[in-house]
Design an enzyme around this catalytic site. Structure first.
Site, short mmCIF file in Angstrom:
data_model
loop_
_atom_site.label_atom_id
_atom_site.label_comp_id
_atom_site.label_asym_id
_atom_site.label_seq_id
_atom_site.Cartn_x
_atom_site.Cartn_y
_atom_site.Cartn_z
CG ASN A 291 -1.88 1.13 1.30
OD1 ASN A 291 -1.62 2.15 0.56
ND2 ASN A 291 -2.73 0.92 2.12
N PRO A 292 1.31 1.79 -1.22
CG PRO A 292 1.96 1.93 -3.38
CD PRO A 292 0.82 1.27 -2.51
CE LYS A 293 -1.05 8.94 -2.44
NZ LYS A 293 0.05 10.10 -2.60
CD GLN B 166 4.13 2.22 8.36
OE1 GLN B 166 4.68 1.81 7.61
NE2 GLN B 166 4.05 1.56 9.57
N GLY C 53 9.10 -3.13 7.00
CA GLY C 53 8.44 -1.99 7.74
C GLY C 53 9.36 -0.77 7.29
CB VAL C 54 9.16 2.17 5.86
CG1 VAL C 54 9.42 1.34 4.68
CG2 VAL C 54 7.80 2.71 5.90
CD GLU D 183 10.79 2.57 15.44
OE1 GLU D 183 11.65 3.29 16.04
OE2 GLU D 183 9.58 2.86 16.04
#
Length: 157
Positions: A46-48, A53, A116-117, A119
């Site tokens: 989900n790019p958005k 994030q 994940g992005v 952190e």
């Protein structure tokens, strides 16, 4: 050490951030005007959401770098400044211009290659701001937050 894998993360998570700041050398106020965040997220399902994030991580990192200063009770470990008037956080006027670029890297690490992005975006921000401070002033600041008192002390050394 030939032949060893020197990757930063076994999951291939990585990114880079750059900050642009202004420093008032009389008052010690640092203002972040712009952040460029480039992050590898594997496959962005989900790019958005991934972009959002990263925005959130950058904003949290600005707060960590410039405002958030916890005071803990050394005996109990409880936070002593537990209300908003004693614990500054980023408000809408402190949020800089944020430019996000997402890199797609497929490594076959999982069935989706999603990573994940949040952190990585948070952690890199304070370092980017500290490096921008160095580029603006020629002085390293090694104390967070970069409060006016800490900035002025750094500029005096």
């Amino acid at each position: 050490m030939q032949g060893e894998d020197f990757s930063l993360s076994r999951h291939g998570i990585g990114g880079v951030q750059f900050a642009e700041v202004t420093v008032d050398t009389e008052t010690g106020i640092v203002k972040v005007t712009r952040i460029l965040a480039v992050h590898d997220c594997g496959r962005p399902i989900n790019p958005k959401l991934v972009e959002s994030q990263i925005y959130g991580g950058v904003i949290q990192g600005v707060g960590y770098a410039l405002y958030e200063e916890r005071h803990l009770d050394p005996t109990s470990g409880l936070q002593l400044n537990a209300n908003i008037d004693q614990y500054k956080m980023v408000g809408s006027f402190e949020v800089p211009s944020i430019e996000v670029h997402i890199l797609e890297q497929y490594g076959g690490i999982s069935s989706t290659d999603a990573r994940g992005v949040a952190e990585p975006a948070n952690v890199a921000t304070a370092a980017a701001i500290a490096n921008a401070f160095y580029n603006a002033t020629g002085r390293r600041i090694r104390t967070l937050p970069m409060s006016p008192a800490n900035v002025l002390a750094s500029l005096r050394t």
